[in-house]
Motif scaffolding. Sequence first.
Motif, short mmCIF file in Angstrom:
data_model
loop_
_atom_site.label_atom_id
_atom_site.label_comp_id
_atom_site.label_asym_id
_atom_site.label_seq_id
_atom_site.Cartn_x
_atom_site.Cartn_y
_atom_site.Cartn_z
N ALA A 64 27.49 43.78 28.60
CA ALA A 64 26.83 42.99 29.74
C ALA A 64 25.26 43.18 29.57
O ALA A 64 24.54 42.14 29.53
N ILE A 65 24.95 44.37 29.51
CA ILE A 65 23.25 44.48 29.10
C ILE A 65 23.02 44.31 27.84
O ILE A 65 22.14 43.60 27.71
N TYR A 66 24.02 44.26 26.95
CA TYR A 66 23.62 43.73 25.42
C TYR A 66 22.91 42.16 25.55
O TYR A 66 22.05 41.74 25.07
N LEU A 71 25.67 54.47 29.64
CA LEU A 71 25.58 56.06 30.37
C LEU A 71 25.42 55.94 31.78
O LEU A 71 26.26 56.67 32.39
N ILE A 72 24.85 55.16 32.39
CA ILE A 72 24.44 55.13 33.72
C ILE A 72 24.99 53.96 34.44
O ILE A 72 25.15 53.76 35.61
N GLY A 73 25.67 52.86 33.52
CA GLY A 73 26.48 51.97 34.41
C GLY A 73 25.48 50.88 35.21
O GLY A 73 24.53 50.45 34.71
N PRO A 74 25.84 50.74 36.44
CA PRO A 74 25.22 49.78 37.29
C PRO A 74 23.87 50.10 37.60
O PRO A 74 23.17 49.29 37.99
N GLY A 75 23.36 51.38 37.38
CA GLY A 75 22.15 51.68 37.59
C GLY A 75 21.05 51.10 36.87
O GLY A 75 20.00 50.88 36.97
N ALA A 76 21.75 50.93 35.50
CA ALA A 76 20.95 50.27 34.22
C ALA A 76 20.46 49.00 34.65
O ALA A 76 19.40 48.39 34.27
N TRP A 99 18.81 49.73 25.94
CA TRP A 99 19.76 49.24 26.81
C TRP A 99 21.15 49.38 26.80
O TRP A 99 21.59 49.42 27.75
N ILE A 100 21.59 49.24 25.50
CA ILE A 100 23.04 49.43 25.34
C ILE A 100 23.38 50.77 25.70
O ILE A 100 24.35 51.20 26.62
#
Length: 59
Positions: A8-10, A29-34, A23-24
């Motif tokens: 999703a971040i990608y 690593l930090i999930g929703p915090g990203a 961002w991937i």
Amino acid sequence: MNALRALAIYVQALKKGMPIKRWILLGALIGPGAWCLFGLHYRRAFIRNVGAGACIWRP
């Protein structure tokens, strides 16, 4: 589950023109915090390029 967050971040990084590999990794690593960091980073980059006093229409 972390793979889905990274994916999703990608997609968001591709849409916004942000550095993808960074961002991937953060998404995995930090999930929703990203998401919070992504929004903050995008806003700061946008203001830096456009200027703080500019009036921009973004639909």
